[in-house]
Scaffold this active site. Structure first.
Site, PDB file in Angstrom:
ATOM      1  N   TRP A  13       0.823  -1.203   0.000  1.00 51.45           N
ATOM      2  CA  TRP A  13       0.000   0.000   0.000  1.00 51.45           C
ATOM      3  C   TRP A  13       0.858   1.254   0.000  1.00 51.45           C
ATOM      4  O   TRP A  13       0.588   2.199  -0.751  1.00 51.45           O
ATOM      5  CB  TRP A  13      -0.939  -0.026   1.197  1.00 51.45           C
ATOM      6  N   ALA A 140      -4.138  -2.569  -3.067  1.00 50.27           N
ATOM      7  CA  ALA A 140      -2.944  -2.024  -3.716  1.00 50.27           C
ATOM      8  C   ALA A 140      -2.741  -2.612  -5.098  1.00 50.27           C
ATOM      9  O   ALA A 140      -2.314  -1.926  -6.033  1.00 50.27           O
ATOM     10  CB  ALA A 140      -1.722  -2.291  -2.835  1.00 50.27           C
ATOM     11  N   LYS A 191     -13.862  -4.058   9.402  1.00 52.85           N
ATOM     12  CA  LYS A 191     -14.257  -4.923   8.276  1.00 52.85           C
ATOM     13  C   LYS A 191     -13.304  -6.105   8.113  1.00 52.85           C
ATOM     14  O   LYS A 191     -13.672  -7.149   7.565  1.00 52.85           O
ATOM     15  CB  LYS A 191     -14.356  -4.117   6.988  1.00 52.85           C
ATOM     16  N   ARG A 255      -5.865 -10.266   2.183  1.00 51.57           N
ATOM     17  CA  ARG A 255      -5.065 -11.145   3.032  1.00 51.57           C
ATOM     18  C   ARG A 255      -5.878 -11.652   4.220  1.00 51.57           C
ATOM     19  O   ARG A 255      -5.637 -12.750   4.708  1.00 51.57           O
ATOM     20  CB  ARG A 255      -3.801 -10.413   3.501  1.00 51.57           C
ATOM     21  N   ASN A 256      -6.853 -10.857   4.676  1.00 49.94           N
ATOM     22  CA  ASN A 256      -7.713 -11.294   5.780  1.00 49.94           C
ATOM     23  C   ASN A 256      -8.632 -12.428   5.336  1.00 49.94           C
ATOM     24  O   ASN A 256      -8.783 -13.427   6.036  1.00 49.94           O
ATOM     25  CB  ASN A 256      -8.530 -10.111   6.301  1.00 49.94           C
ATOM     26  N   GLU A 281      -4.253  -7.670   9.501  1.00 45.03           N
ATOM     27  CA  GLU A 281      -4.727  -6.794  10.572  1.00 45.03           C
ATOM     28  C   GLU A 281      -5.954  -7.331  11.301  1.00 45.03           C
ATOM     29  O   GLU A 281      -6.169  -7.040  12.483  1.00 45.03           O
ATOM     30  CB  GLU A 281      -5.034  -5.400  10.022  1.00 45.03           C
TER      31      GLU A 281
END
Length: 333
Positions: A13, A140, A191, A255-256, A281
């Site tokens: 990012w 990104a 989220k 990625r989550n 995250e």
């Protein structure tokens, strides 16, 4: 008008924003914390770990020297993982003591130990500063390839929000403004928890019905916590709320969602995290959000189950059963 801008954090990012800002005509410096990798970025002009295939223009100065990165910067863009925000904020103070600060937080998450929003963390360390938060559905991998994207920049100062809007906005990167700093920030952080749940659903082989239910009931949880913390309800129907939630829960770039999918297929949290160098995250945010919900007495069943799956050893199948067999209630509750 060209600005001197420092982007702090050379992940996917941060690199994307540095390239975008350079193309906009700004003078950009990109800070990478590890000197060895900063050397690779300077030599290859490509972020092979986090953003392969995207050229980093020669005009962007890449450095591991924080002072050099921040020197004469008019705007600093924070694009580091949530766990690093406090320390990087302290580094800004050490390098920029006594000067006015113009900061944009492009990081998403909550600080684990304090459960605070990242803008709160920055404000605690930097003090008086013009501060804005940039959030919204913006992978990104897509922004860097100039795929049309819309985001939102929030600040308590409408004038500063408009300044940052102009700094970032392009023909392919549309920026809206908001005065709801709390809501925009919480939408971008919370989220990720629902995205982990959506990934677990994918890993278990469930379908569109399940994911639709998770997104719909997930945004209810986000709204409840957000409003309790001072956010505006309408914000969660916008780009940093439902918009970011949709993108993060369905995209192969997320990625989550991807971590959740691996857990749904039977891997442990440790095994799933070992397969990526990127920070996920939603993992720590689930702990912070669950603690906040308990402290405020707010019902957030999806968040609670995700935390128990990630950190309590609970099986995803049992979590699904417990969610589906909760006491019957009205959809309004």
């Amino acid at each position: 008008m060209a600005n001197k801008i420092c982007v702090l954090g050379a992940g996917g990012w941060g690199t994307t924003l540095a390239v975008l800002l350079h193309k906009k005509g700004h003078q950009v410096r990109l800070w990478e914390v590890f000197p060895d990798y900063a050397g690779i970025l300077k030599e290859t002009r490509e972020n092979v770990k986090f953003l392969p295939g995207i050229k980093i223009p020669e005009e962007i100065l890449v450095t591991a020297d924080f002072g050099e990165a921040l020197e004469k910067a008019e705007i600093a863009v924070m694009a580091v993982p949530s766990f690093a925000v406090r320390e990087v904020s302290r580094m800004i103070v050490r390098e920029n003591s006594g000067k006015g600060s113009f900061l944009v937080c492009a990081s998403k998450g909550l600080e684990l130990l304090s459960n605070k929003r990242l803008s709160q963390v920055i404000q605690e360390e930097v003090g008086k500063a013009n501060l804005a938060v940039l959030s919204g559905p913006s992978h990104a991998e897509e922004v860097s390839r100039e795929i049309p994207t819309s985001v939102v920049v929030a600040s308590r100062s409408s004038d500063f929000a408009e300044v940052i809007q102009k700094v970032f906005m392009t023909e392919r990167f549309r920026v809206y403004t908001s005065s709801d700093l709390i809501g925009v920030e919480l939408g971008g952080a919370l989220k990720n928890i629902v995205a982990v749940a959506a990934g677990i659903s994918d890993g278990l082989g469930y379908g569109d019905n399940t994911k639709a239910a998770l997104l719909t009931r997930g945004i209810v949880e986000i709204r409840k916590l957000g409003v309790a913390l001072g956010a505006e309800l309408a914000t969660f129907s916008g780009l940093s709320g439902m918009g970011d939630l949709i993108a993060t829960c369905v995209s192969p770039y997320s990625r989550n969602r991807r971590l959740g999918e691996e857990i749904g297929k039977g891997k442990t949290l440790g095994q799933a995290l070992a397969e990526t160098e990127m920070v996920v995250e939603g993992v720590n945010t689930s702990r912070a959000a669950d603690e906040l919900s308990r402290r405020l007495n707010i019902e957030m069943p999806i968040t609670g189950e995700i935390k128990r799956v990630l950190f309590g050893g609970k099986s995803p199948l049992q979590a699904v059963k417990d969610l589906m067999t909760r006491k019957a209630k009205s959809e309004k509750d």
